[in-house]
Design a protein around this motif. Structure first.
Motif, PDB file in Angstrom:
ATOM      1  N   ALA A   1     -50.703 106.748  76.856  1.00  0.00           N
ATOM      2  CA  ALA A   1     -51.266 107.085  78.172  1.00  0.00           C
ATOM      3  C   ALA A   1     -51.892 108.457  78.022  1.00  0.00           C
ATOM      4  CB  ALA A   1     -50.165 107.115  79.222  1.00  0.00           C
ATOM      5  N   ASP A   2     -52.927 108.739  78.808  1.00  0.00           N
ATOM      6  CA  ASP A   2     -53.609 110.030  78.750  1.00  0.00           C
ATOM      7  C   ASP A   2     -53.949 110.403  77.290  1.00  0.00           C
ATOM      8  OD1 ASP A   2     -54.651 112.504  79.464  1.00  0.00           O
ATOM      9  OD2 ASP A   2     -52.702 113.493  79.311  1.00  0.00           O
ATOM     10  N   THR A   3     -54.536 109.460  76.582  1.00  0.00           N
ATOM     11  CA  THR A   3     -54.811 109.716  75.161  1.00  0.00           C
ATOM     12  C   THR A   3     -56.099 110.520  74.983  1.00  0.00           C
ATOM     13  OG1 THR A   3     -55.815 107.543  75.062  1.00  0.00           O
ATOM     14  CG2 THR A   3     -53.583 107.726  74.198  1.00  0.00           C
ATOM     15  N   ALA A   4     -56.165 111.220  73.863  1.00  0.00           N
ATOM     16  CA  ALA A   4     -57.333 112.036  73.520  1.00  0.00           C
ATOM     17  C   ALA A   4     -58.112 111.321  72.414  1.00  0.00           C
ATOM     18  CB  ALA A   4     -56.866 113.406  73.040  1.00  0.00           C
TER      19      ALA A   4
ATOM     20  N   GLU B   1     -50.483 120.960  73.329  1.00  0.00           N
ATOM     21  CA  GLU B   1     -51.932 121.136  73.490  1.00  0.00           C
ATOM     22  C   GLU B   1     -52.347 122.250  72.536  1.00  0.00           C
ATOM     23  OE1 GLU B   1     -53.890 119.225  75.312  1.00  0.00           O
ATOM     24  OE2 GLU B   1     -52.316 118.156  76.397  1.00  0.00           O
TER      25      GLU B   1
ATOM     26  N   GLU C   1     -55.865 111.943  68.192  1.00  0.00           N
ATOM     27  CA  GLU C   1     -54.416 111.968  68.407  1.00  0.00           C
ATOM     28  C   GLU C   1     -53.747 112.272  67.076  1.00  0.00           C
ATOM     29  OE1 GLU C   1     -52.239 111.511  70.935  1.00  0.00           O
ATOM     30  OE2 GLU C   1     -53.708 111.153  72.527  1.00  0.00           O
TER      31      GLU C   1
ATOM     32  N   ARG D   1     -44.928 117.053  73.197  1.00  0.00           N
ATOM     33  CA  ARG D   1     -46.400 117.018  73.115  1.00  0.00           C
ATOM     34  C   ARG D   1     -46.944 118.441  73.130  1.00  0.00           C
ATOM     35  NH1 ARG D   1     -50.491 113.352  76.842  1.00  0.00           N
ATOM     36  NH2 ARG D   1     -52.266 113.676  75.461  1.00  0.00           N
TER      37      ARG D   1
ATOM     38  N   SER E   1     -54.856 115.873  70.922  1.00  0.00           N
ATOM     39  CA  SER E   1     -53.503 115.822  71.465  1.00  0.00           C
ATOM     40  C   SER E   1     -52.528 115.661  70.311  1.00  0.00           C
ATOM     41  CB  SER E   1     -53.423 114.623  72.408  1.00  0.00           C
ATOM     42  OG  SER E   1     -52.090 114.341  72.701  1.00  0.00           O
TER      43      SER E   1
ATOM     44  N   ARG F   1     -61.190 117.370  72.528  1.00  0.00           N
ATOM     45  CA  ARG F   1     -59.773 117.415  72.919  1.00  0.00           C
ATOM     46  C   ARG F   1     -58.906 116.746  71.844  1.00  0.00           C
ATOM     47  NH1 ARG F   1     -56.710 114.087  77.096  1.00  0.00           N
ATOM     48  NH2 ARG F   1     -54.672 115.079  77.009  1.00  0.00           N
TER      49      ARG F   1
END
Ligand SMILES: Nc1ncnc2c1ncn2[C@@H]1O[C@H](COP(=O)(O)OP(=O)(O)O)[C@@H](O)[C@H]1O
Ligand SMILES: O=C(O)[C@@H](O)C(=O)COP(=O)(O)O
Length: 420
Positions: free
Chosen positions: A41-44, A377, A47, A375, A30, A28
């Protein structure tokens, strides 16, 4: 999830290029547009922060990159990647060198490497000289880039005026000996005080060797392809768990708009090929925009059937670009076009467009910022280094393909629409 590699990209197409190549590993990735204002927050595990600092004043670029570094550190990253263009786009002032030196100082590291090679897209480095296909950089169409004309092919000579510490080279014969030889050469250069090491690479196998040798350096700098081997190496090192799922791809409607502000040789060919398909298209130019503003273009967009994927383009041959720049200045000509194409993107979104194909790094920055995207995806690759990306814009789920000026085949625009 803790971030394993924190990446800073100097433009938006460069950021999606890097994110797309990292995502090939299935991990993943981001991508944040600009330095997030909120804490992580909600880090991959990977990054990427996309900045628009390739042609910004040096102090501004350095400040933006340092802020990005701080955010990535607070996300847990201990290794960092400074991504610039595979054609080393920069000026004698920067921003590749000054940013690297600032990041090195913040990280307390005394050495980094430079490798813009991207063999799948024809960029190779040999004896410190960058080639685009078979041409030295300075003989390639990059010599006529509207913002960063590249008139030297030697990376050491390009880097030296941008940095304060010595520059050196690890050449292909050393890389061919393997990762241990590269590590030994780096250590020897470090004892001589060489802080900035250009490294040759002509094939993906060379990049694999370099990544293996340098994977634990606090800071690596280069083109996107150098980062590609890192996920597998981190998995082998147990730094990265092996079952990190990539993002799900959402559905979007087929209402589309194509926006092209790149004047590269490849984008000129891609626009010409798209015009041959008979798709609706409008050319804008900085001189008319300076006189009359973007209203005519906005009116044209409003009348279009977006299911036919209309194209608005400023793409022009070097002689036309030069003429506009002589009248308006380089920065104003560029800004007028970027602003107009960004306004067209917003108008198209408000008229229902949900797929956006944008050609040009600076242009992509302007369009993405105008769409209020924060952001992305990462989805399927259309061409090496150009993935579809997905994001929210004003409450709508949209798909964005940000194409580097030089990337993609001649049929890129049609292929992009077909891939989704
Ligand atoms: N006809 C034109 N005359 C002058 N400048 C232009 C023209 N068309 C586009 N530009 C500007 O040239 C720059 C191209 O840069 P960019 O979008 O990064 O493309 P690339 O990815 O090819 O580098 C942009 O600032 C754009 O606004
Ligand atoms: O590395 C590359 O070539 C690209 O990722 C890139 O940086 C694109 O820049 P532009 O050519 O300005 O779009």
């Amino acid at each position: 999830m803790t971030t394993v590699l924190g990446c800073i990209a100097d433009d938006f197409t460069g950021a999606t290029d890097l994110a797309g190549l990292l995502a090939r590993s299935g991990v993943r990735v981001s991508l944040r547009i600009g330095v997030p204002t909120e804490p992580p927050a909600d880090t991959a595990p990977f990054e990427v922060i996309a900045l628009k600092c390739r042609t910004a004043p040096v102090a501004e670029a350095v400040a933006d990159c340092r802020a990005a570094l701080d955010w990535l550190r607070s996300a847990g990253a201990e290794r960092f990647f400074w991504k610039y263009c595979s054609t080393f786009d920069s000026t004698p002032q920067g921003n590749i060198g000054p940013v690297a030196e600032a990041l090195m100082a913040d990280l307390g590291t005394v050495q980094t490497i430079y490798c813009p090679a991207f063999p799948e897209n024809g960029r190779s480095v040999y004896m410190g000289n960058l080639f685009v296909g078979r041409q030295p950089l300075a003989e390639s169409p990059m010599k006529d880039h509207p913002l960063t004309p590249m008139r030297d092919s030697n990376l050491m000579r390009l880097l030296e005026p941008q940095v304060t510490k010595p520059v050196g080279l690890i050449d292909r014969s050393c890389v061919a000996e393997g990762a241990k030889a590269v590590q030994k050469a780096l250590a020897a250069l470090q004892t001589e005080g060489v802080a900035h090491v250009v490294v040759d690479a002509v094939a993906n196998a060379d990049l694999e060797t370099i990544a293996r040798a340098c994977r634990d350096m606090p800071l690596i700098t280069g083109g996107s392809a150098l980062a590609m081997p890192l996920p597998a190496l981190y998995r082998a090192d147990d730094v990265l768990s092996s079952d990190v799922p990539s993002a799900e791809v959402p559905e979007t409607t087929d209402k589309s708009i194509l926006l092209s502000g790149s004047c590269s040789a490849m984008t000129n060919r891609q626009v010409a090929r798209y015009l041959e398909t008979g798709a609706p298209a409008l050319k804008v130019d900085p001189l008319s925009l300076a006189d009359a503003g973007p209203d005519a273009a906005l009116g044209w967009v409003a009348e279009q059937d977006l299911a036919k994927a209309p194209l608005v383009y400023a793409t022009a041959e070097p002689v036309e670009v030069k003429a506009a720049q002589e009248k308006l200045g380089q920065a104003r000509a560029g800004a007028l076009v970027e602003k107009a194409l960004a306004a067209c993107a917003v108008a198209a979104r408000d008229a229902g467009a949900r797929r956006f194909v944008v050609a040009g790094g600076e242009t992509s920055g302007a369009v993405t910022q105008a769409l209020g995207v924060d952001r992305l995806e990462i989805g399927r690759e259309i061409a090496p280094g150009v993935p579809w990306t997905f994001c929210d814009s004003c409450g709508h789920r949209i798909a964005l393909a940000l194409k580097s000026g030089n990337f993609g085949s001649q049929q890129f625009f049609t292929e992009a629409l077909e891939v989704l």
